[in-house]
Design a protein around this motif. Structure first.
Motif, PDB file in Angstrom:
ATOM      1  N   MET A 207       0.843  -1.189   0.000  1.00 23.54           N
ATOM      2  CA  MET A 207       0.000   0.000   0.000  1.00 23.54           C
ATOM      3  C   MET A 207       0.882   1.245   0.000  1.00 23.54           C
ATOM      4  O   MET A 207       1.955   1.262   0.621  1.00 23.54           O
ATOM      5  N   ILE A 208       0.432   2.296  -0.673  1.00 27.27           N
ATOM      6  CA  ILE A 208       1.259   3.500  -0.797  1.00 27.27           C
ATOM      7  C   ILE A 208       1.637   4.059   0.563  1.00 27.27           C
ATOM      8  O   ILE A 208       2.779   4.468   0.783  1.00 27.27           O
ATOM      9  N   GLY A 209       0.699   4.055   1.492  1.00 26.50           N
ATOM     10  CA  GLY A 209       0.967   4.627   2.806  1.00 26.50           C
ATOM     11  C   GLY A 209       2.084   3.940   3.564  1.00 26.50           C
ATOM     12  O   GLY A 209       2.726   4.544   4.432  1.00 26.50           O
ATOM     13  N   GLY A 210       2.330   2.680   3.241  1.00 28.60           N
ATOM     14  CA  GLY A 210       3.372   1.946   3.939  1.00 28.60           C
ATOM     15  C   GLY A 210       4.710   1.955   3.241  1.00 28.60           C
ATOM     16  O   GLY A 210       5.698   1.427   3.779  1.00 28.60           O
ATOM     17  N   LEU A 211       4.799   2.545   2.055  1.00 28.58           N
ATOM     18  CA  LEU A 211       6.040   2.493   1.282  1.00 28.58           C
ATOM     19  C   LEU A 211       7.134   3.440   1.767  1.00 28.58           C
ATOM     20  O   LEU A 211       8.314   3.061   1.751  1.00 28.58           O
ATOM     21  N   PRO A 212       6.816   4.688   2.199  1.00 26.17           N
ATOM     22  CA  PRO A 212       7.907   5.591   2.596  1.00 26.17           C
ATOM     23  C   PRO A 212       8.834   5.025   3.660  1.00 26.17           C
ATOM     24  O   PRO A 212      10.062   5.129   3.542  1.00 26.17           O
ATOM     25  N   ARG A 213       8.286   4.434   4.703  1.00 25.45           N
ATOM     26  CA  ARG A 213       9.148   3.886   5.760  1.00 25.45           C
ATOM     27  C   ARG A 213       9.951   2.687   5.262  1.00 25.45           C
ATOM     28  O   ARG A 213      11.085   2.476   5.687  1.00 25.45           O
ATOM     29  N   GLN A 214       9.380   1.913   4.366  1.00 22.06           N
ATOM     30  CA  GLN A 214      10.140   0.786   3.822  1.00 22.06           C
ATOM     31  C   GLN A 214      11.236   1.281   2.883  1.00 22.06           C
ATOM     32  O   GLN A 214      12.311   0.690   2.810  1.00 22.06           O
ATOM     33  N   ILE A 215      10.977   2.371   2.161  1.00 26.93           N
ATOM     34  CA  ILE A 215      11.999   2.944   1.290  1.00 26.93           C
ATOM     35  C   ILE A 215      13.208   3.395   2.098  1.00 26.93           C
ATOM     36  O   ILE A 215      14.355   3.270   1.661  1.00 26.93           O
ATOM     37  N   THR A 216      12.961   3.905   3.296  1.00 29.08           N
ATOM     38  CA  THR A 216      14.052   4.390   4.148  1.00 29.08           C
ATOM     39  C   THR A 216      14.612   3.299   5.057  1.00 29.08           C
ATOM     40  O   THR A 216      15.443   3.583   5.918  1.00 29.08           O
ATOM     41  N   GLY A 217      14.137   2.077   4.880  1.00 24.97           N
ATOM     42  CA  GLY A 217      14.648   0.977   5.689  1.00 24.97           C
ATOM     43  C   GLY A 217      14.004   0.858   7.047  1.00 24.97           C
ATOM     44  O   GLY A 217      14.484   0.093   7.894  1.00 24.97           O
ATOM     45  N   GLY A 218      12.908   1.571   7.273  1.00 26.22           N
ATOM     46  CA  GLY A 218      12.220   1.515   8.557  1.00 26.22           C
ATOM     47  C   GLY A 218      11.131   0.460   8.556  1.00 26.22           C
ATOM     48  O   GLY A 218      11.046  -0.385   7.657  1.00 26.22           O
ATOM     49  N   SER A 219      10.289   0.496   9.572  1.00 20.33           N
ATOM     50  CA  SER A 219       9.208  -0.479   9.699  1.00 20.33           C
ATOM     51  C   SER A 219       7.897   0.241   9.970  1.00 20.33           C
ATOM     52  O   SER A 219       7.878   1.408  10.359  1.00 20.33           O
ATOM     53  N   ASN A 220       6.797  -0.486   9.761  1.00 23.14           N
ATOM     54  CA  ASN A 220       5.455   0.047  10.003  1.00 23.14           C
ATOM     55  C   ASN A 220       4.770  -0.706  11.140  1.00 23.14           C
ATOM     56  O   ASN A 220       3.576  -0.981  11.090  1.00 23.14           O
ATOM     57  N   ASP A 221       5.540  -1.041  12.151  1.00 25.15           N
ATOM     58  CA  ASP A 221       5.012  -1.879  13.230  1.00 25.15           C
ATOM     59  C   ASP A 221       3.823  -1.260  13.949  1.00 25.15           C
ATOM     60  O   ASP A 221       2.953  -1.966  14.441  1.00 25.15           O
ATOM     61  N   LEU A 228       7.469  -5.781   4.660  1.00 21.69           N
ATOM     62  CA  LEU A 228       8.141  -6.923   4.042  1.00 21.69           C
ATOM     63  C   LEU A 228       9.079  -6.546   2.907  1.00 21.69           C
ATOM     64  O   LEU A 228       9.899  -7.377   2.492  1.00 21.69           O
ATOM     65  N   LEU A 229       8.986  -5.328   2.392  1.00 21.93           N
ATOM     66  CA  LEU A 229       9.755  -4.952   1.209  1.00 21.93           C
ATOM     67  C   LEU A 229      11.104  -4.355   1.574  1.00 21.93           C
ATOM     68  O   LEU A 229      11.245  -3.656   2.578  1.00 21.93           O
ATOM     69  N   SER A 230      12.083  -4.608   0.724  1.00 18.57           N
ATOM     70  CA  SER A 230      13.376  -3.944   0.844  1.00 18.57           C
ATOM     71  C   SER A 230      13.233  -2.516   0.326  1.00 18.57           C
ATOM     72  O   SER A 230      12.259  -2.189  -0.364  1.00 18.57           O
ATOM     73  N   PRO A 231      14.187  -1.635   0.635  1.00 15.80           N
ATOM     74  CA  PRO A 231      14.104  -0.263   0.106  1.00 15.80           C
ATOM     75  C   PRO A 231      13.981  -0.208  -1.409  1.00 15.80           C
ATOM     76  O   PRO A 231      13.196   0.580  -1.948  1.00 15.80           O
ATOM     77  N   ALA A 232      14.733  -1.047  -2.112  1.00 11.82           N
ATOM     78  CA  ALA A 232      14.670  -1.053  -3.577  1.00 11.82           C
ATOM     79  C   ALA A 232      13.303  -1.525  -4.071  1.00 11.82           C
ATOM     80  O   ALA A 232      12.732  -0.948  -5.002  1.00 11.82           O
ATOM     81  N   ALA A 233      12.782  -2.578  -3.450  1.00 13.94           N
ATOM     82  CA  ALA A 233      11.474  -3.096  -3.858  1.00 13.94           C
ATOM     83  C   ALA A 233      10.367  -2.082  -3.555  1.00 13.94           C
ATOM     84  O   ALA A 233       9.445  -1.897  -4.355  1.00 13.94           O
ATOM     85  N   ALA A 234      10.451  -1.425  -2.407  1.00 13.93           N
ATOM     86  CA  ALA A 234       9.442  -0.423  -2.050  1.00 13.93           C
ATOM     87  C   ALA A 234       9.481   0.754  -3.017  1.00 13.93           C
ATOM     88  O   ALA A 234       8.435   1.290  -3.412  1.00 13.93           O
ATOM     89  N   THR A 235      10.675   1.159  -3.424  1.00 12.47           N
ATOM     90  CA  THR A 235      10.811   2.230  -4.413  1.00 12.47           C
ATOM     91  C   THR A 235      10.194   1.829  -5.740  1.00 12.47           C
ATOM     92  O   THR A 235       9.501   2.626  -6.394  1.00 12.47           O
ATOM     93  N   ALA A 236      10.424   0.582  -6.151  1.00  8.25           N
ATOM     94  CA  ALA A 236       9.867   0.086  -7.412  1.00  8.25           C
ATOM     95  C   ALA A 236       8.348   0.062  -7.368  1.00  8.25           C
ATOM     96  O   ALA A 236       7.677   0.412  -8.353  1.00  8.25           O
ATOM     97  N   VAL A 237       7.786  -0.341  -6.248  1.00  6.54           N
ATOM     98  CA  VAL A 237       6.323  -0.381  -6.113  1.00  6.54           C
ATOM     99  C   VAL A 237       5.745   1.033  -6.171  1.00  6.54           C
ATOM    100  O   VAL A 237       4.718   1.279  -6.816  1.00  6.54           O
ATOM    101  N   LEU A 238       6.412   1.975  -5.520  1.00  4.74           N
ATOM    102  CA  LEU A 238       5.939   3.360  -5.545  1.00  4.74           C
ATOM    103  C   LEU A 238       5.942   3.905  -6.978  1.00  4.74           C
ATOM    104  O   LEU A 238       4.980   4.555  -7.407  1.00  4.74           O
TER     105      LEU A 238
END
Length: 258
Positions: A207-221, A228-238
């Protein structure tokens, strides 16, 4: 360049463009109001309860306003022409058609790229000013530590602008496209948050809302989103949220009468 100039003239000659941009930038004022209210509530709380008081990152919570606004702007940039039949004239003047959507994408994407960082960084700045060292110093950390997540969050705004444009061209209905965008912002996260694991985590991660923290290597706990995504994968999804609907719209536009 003539197509780009023509599309820029269309967008800036419509009053709704300025209303939408104004509401997007008013996010900073709304953020300041919420931060001031939170600071007041903290000051009025019993001293024993203050150490346990917490506040969410207002810049991340308030970004849904410019996201939704710029998504609507992108939608209206194309659907308004279908309503007035001006799209026939545009495609007659530009028979290849794709440059029309390309020019619209450049304009709404650029506007989103300007509005997003202003709204996000502005909200962070006024929140930091209003909250000070309250809430266990939530807003007293070094700015450089917050910079990656602020940049990533701001970049979701132009993505919504391009997503709205792509959906508007595909569906040719402002109501339908805006409904999808609103669902991405408000409805789908709620539904996904109530789906049993592991699908809640899997779907929440894209989901878009969860991508920024994954892009920066953080978590959405602490949210309904997954991590679940790596920074590169989250960037690609965005990027996919912005590019794929637009490519689909160009493909469909080339094959429809109008």
């Amino acid at each position: 360049m003539s197509v780009l100039a023509a599309e820029w003239l269309k967008i800036r000659s419509v009053r709704s463009t300025y209303v939408i941009l104004g509401i997007s930038l008013a996010t900073v004022l709304m953020g300041f109001a919420l931060a001031t209210m939170a600071a007041g509530a903290f000051d009025n709380a019993p001293p024993a309860r203050r150490p346990d008081a917490r506040i969410s990152e207002l810049e991340e919570a308030m970004v849904i306003v410019p996201q939704l606004c710029m998504g609507i702007l992108g939608t209206l940039a194309v659907t308004s022409e279908y309503v007035t039949s001006l799209i026939r004239t545009s495609f007659t003047v530009v028979p290849r058609r794709w440059p029309v959507l390309g020019a619209k994408a450049v304009i709404v994407g650029t506007l989103g790229l300007l509005v997003g960082p202003v709204a996000v960084f502005g909200t962070y700045a006024v929140s930091r000013l209003a909250i000070g060292n309250r809430f266990s110093g939530a807003y007293t950390g070094p700015f450089i530590d917050k910079l990656p997540i602020l940049v990533a969050t701001g970049l979701t705004v132009p993505v919504f602008a391009l997503l709205g444009l792509g959906l508007g061209a595909l569906l040719r209905s402002a109501a339908a496209a805006i409904a999808v965008i609103t669902g991405l912002v408000y409805v789908f996260p709620i539904i996904i948050g109530n789906i049993p694991e592991p699908w809640s985590e899997r779907l929440g991660s894209i989901m878009i809302g969860g991508l920024p923290r994954q892009i920066t290597g953080g978590s959405n706990d602490s949210s309904v989103y997954g991590s679940l995504l790596s920074p590169a994968a989250a960037t690609a999804v965005l990027l996919a949220y912005a590019i794929l609907p637009l490519l689909a719209a160009i493909w469909a536009t080339q094959r429809r009468d109008v």
